[in-house]
Design an enzyme around this catalytic site. Structure first.
Site, PDB file in Angstrom:
ATOM      1  N   GLU A  32      -7.155   0.629  -3.803  1.00 19.09           N
ATOM      2  CA  GLU A  32      -7.143   0.199  -2.728  1.00 19.09           C
ATOM      3  C   GLU A  32      -8.455   0.012  -1.882  1.00 19.09           C
ATOM      4  O   GLU A  32      -8.361  -1.179  -1.182  1.00 19.09           O
ATOM      5  CB  GLU A  32      -6.920   1.654  -1.876  1.00 19.09           C
ATOM      6  CG  GLU A  32      -5.264   2.211  -2.283  1.00 19.09           C
ATOM      7  CD  GLU A  32      -5.025   3.344  -1.910  1.00 19.09           C
ATOM      8  OE1 GLU A  32      -6.035   4.183  -1.591  1.00 19.09           O
ATOM      9  OE2 GLU A  32      -3.868   4.054  -2.427  1.00 19.09           O
ATOM     10  N   ASP A  45       0.966  -1.181   0.066  1.00 18.36           N
ATOM     11  CA  ASP A  45      -0.179  -0.113   0.035  1.00 18.36           C
ATOM     12  C   ASP A  45       0.956   1.324  -0.044  1.00 18.36           C
ATOM     13  O   ASP A  45       1.613   1.578   1.036  1.00 18.36           O
ATOM     14  CB  ASP A  45      -0.878  -0.109   1.307  1.00 18.36           C
ATOM     15  CG  ASP A  45      -1.687   1.171   1.416  1.00 18.36           C
ATOM     16  OD1 ASP A  45      -1.813   2.124   0.549  1.00 18.36           O
ATOM     17  OD2 ASP A  45      -2.258   1.220   2.455  1.00 18.36           O
TER      18      ASP A  45
END
Ligand code: AMP
Length: 528
Positions: free
Chosen positions: A177, A14
């Site tokens: 995401e 991430d």
């Protein structure tokens, strides 16, 4: 950590604006990867020290405060952005380091006399994650799945991919995401539910609605506001403190950018404290010098209830975006069966309360909102290298994502013709026929955009495609079939063929804010 040397690991990363987090699946279990100091979050910072040393990650936190001019923060805000765009304009005003215009509208970061492309900086952060993961697993890691915000456009995705390559990683997939967050929550748990992923970060807000059926993750719709985030709370508190100061001392200081910057930083700290406790003390020494030469401090107590009242309208704005996503997903708020929280701002009790009010149920908080996206990326990564015929492979997640923005071309008089609509399932493709408008025309140029405005120039220009070496014929007689495709990474690909001869038509794509092959080669050499 010991591991089998012949096991192929894929790390999920991430890559955040403020922090970056990596995770990996080992023997069917997800591990969020700690660094040498046991930290699972790395600051997305790159500091260039005077002696030539480059410090990346948490080690650069001190420099970010003491030497912000030589410490690159928030590279994610700049990646894939074009020089003339609003984001770069804002960055030039707010970011302490120097940006210069590079070739093809790409911004470059000018630091200690060297110029870096933004993907190079993000590449350094990713390389740090690769090193941390390799150390943790006891073997070199070369493969990764990297996440991006759902509303990243084609250029931003391509540049993120490039950053991964520059870090020495083979990027197996770019995933969104929120989809990753849903995977982290729903994979392997036999979830059958409609989930909302409420992602409230530092500078952006995103909401995504997904339908999860066993291991099929179908995005129903996604919506976002890229100018709504934790920064708004900080600015609101800074304003409040300014007014308090002016009331107390009777003179104005809001014209001073240093004062504003300091107060914003204090505001952020106070905001975080109020997530944990009911009261906090604002204490700023030497904030300004009065006209009579006195040095003025600012000191007072704030309480959560009072501050949060001043924040309500900001949180309320997130629900306008949620309304939009629900409309596009043909759903009502009370049909959502689980709300997953992502991003630092969701730690605020006010946000949790208001989210509960809007969706009529408490949000799911059992997965750490800072790690949930990396966890999902790791799950996807593991699935991509699992033999589909093995028992584990039989449970591979299937991600059915959508494109967050319409894709189109400019047509006569500057209007925008949508080819692939917003929220279309990806991968997908669309074919259009373009004809020459002049006799013996050899070149047709198409300008490609992403966005929703009917006026082409109000959208984000992805680039230009040139169809060249066309057959010399009277106008209208050469018809070129152009296919616009969006792949599973959300990256746009264009191919063309002559309709009559069926011969593949040569195309040249110039990506706005992208880099030439030669420039990429230089970056590759520099990153070794
Ligand atoms: P992210 O982009 O997800 O890393 O989120 C960063 C944002 O979350 C920043 O605006 C932070 O100030 C905010 N944030 C982080 N922790 C907290 C907290 N405990 N309370 C309120 N806001 C927070």
């Amino acid at each position: 950590m010991a591991s089998g040397a012949d096991t192929e690991y894929v790390i999920g990363i991430d890559l955040g604006t403020t922090n970056t987090c990596a995770a990996v699946v080992v023997d069917g279990e997800v591990h969020v990867i700690p660094d040498e100091a046991g930290e699972t979050l790395q600051a997305s910072l790159v500091a260039f020290l005077e002696d030539g040393t480059v410090v990346v990650g948490n080690g650069a936190k001190k420099e970010a405060v003491t030497d912000p001019v030589h410490t690159i923060a928030s590279a994610k805000r700049l990646i894939g952005q074009a020089w003339g765009g609003a984001e770069i304009k804002a960055a030039r005003e707010h970011l302490p380091y120097k940006l210069v215009k590079g070739p093809n509208q790409a911004p470059l970061i000018d630091i200690r006399g060297r110029k870096f492309a933004v993907p190079e900086i993000s590449g350094m952060v990713l390389r740090r994650m690769k090193d941390i993961a390799s150390r943790y697993l006891g073997q070199p890691v070369t493969k990764a799945v990297i996440t991006v915000p759902a509303n990243f456009n084609d250029t931003q995705r391509q540049m993120t991919r490039l950053a991964g390559e520059l870090a020495g990683l083979e990027v197996l997939r770019i995933i969104n995401e929120p989809t990753a967050a849903a995977l982290a929550y729903g994979y392997g748990r036999d979830v059958r539910a409609r989930l909302a992923i409420y992602d409230f970060g530092g500078g952006t807000f995103d909401i995504t609605l997904l339908d999860v059926r066993h291991n099929v993750f179908e995005v129903l719709s996604t919506s976002g506001d890229s100018y709504l985030g934790g920064d708004d709370f900080d600015n609101r508190l800074a304003q409040y403190m300014l007014r308090g100061f002016e009331k107390q001392y009777g003179f104005q200081i809001d014209h001073d950018p240093v004062v504003r910057g300091r107060l914003k930083q204090v505001g952020e700290k106070i905001k975080r404290q109020l997530s944990k406790k009911e009261r906090a003390i604002v204490n700023v020494r030497d904030l300004a010098v009065a006209p009579d030469g006195r040095h003025c401090d600012l000191r007072f107590q704030v309480d959560r209830a009072g501050v949060h009242r001043r924040f309500q309208d900001i949180v309320q704005r997130t629900f306008l975006v949620c309304d939009d996503a629900l409309t596009h997903g043909h759903m009502r708020a009370d049909e959502v069966q689980g709300v997953v929280l992502v991003g630092g701002s969701t730690r605020m009790p006010l946000v949790r309360e208001m989210v509960q009010g809007y969706f009529g149920q408490p949000p799911l908080t059992d997965i750490n909102p800072d790690e949930v996206v990396a966890v999902g990326a790791a799950i996807q990564g593991a699935a991509l290298v699992t033999d589909p015929f093995s028992p584990a492979g039989a449970h591979q997640p299937l991600l059915l994502d959508v494109t967050p923005r319409s894709l189109g071309v400019q047509v006569v008089s500057g209007y925008y013709d949508v080819l692939i609509g917003r929220n279309a399932a990806i991968p997908c493709e669309q074919t259009r026929v373009f004809a020459t408008s002049q006799d013996n025309q050899q070149v047709v140029r198409l300008q490609i955009f992403q966005g929703e405005s009917r006026i082409a120039s109000e959208n984000v220009k992805l680039g230009e495609i040139e169809l060249f070496n066309l057959r010399p014929m009277p106008r209208g007689m050469v018809e070129i079939e152009v296919t616009f495709a969006i792949d599973a990474d959300g990256i746009v690909d264009v191919t063309a063929k002559d309709r009559e001869t069926g011969v593949a038509q040569q195309t040249r794509v110039r990506v706005t804010a992208g880099f030439s092959d030669e420039a990429v080669q230089v970056m590759r050499r520099r990153s070794q």
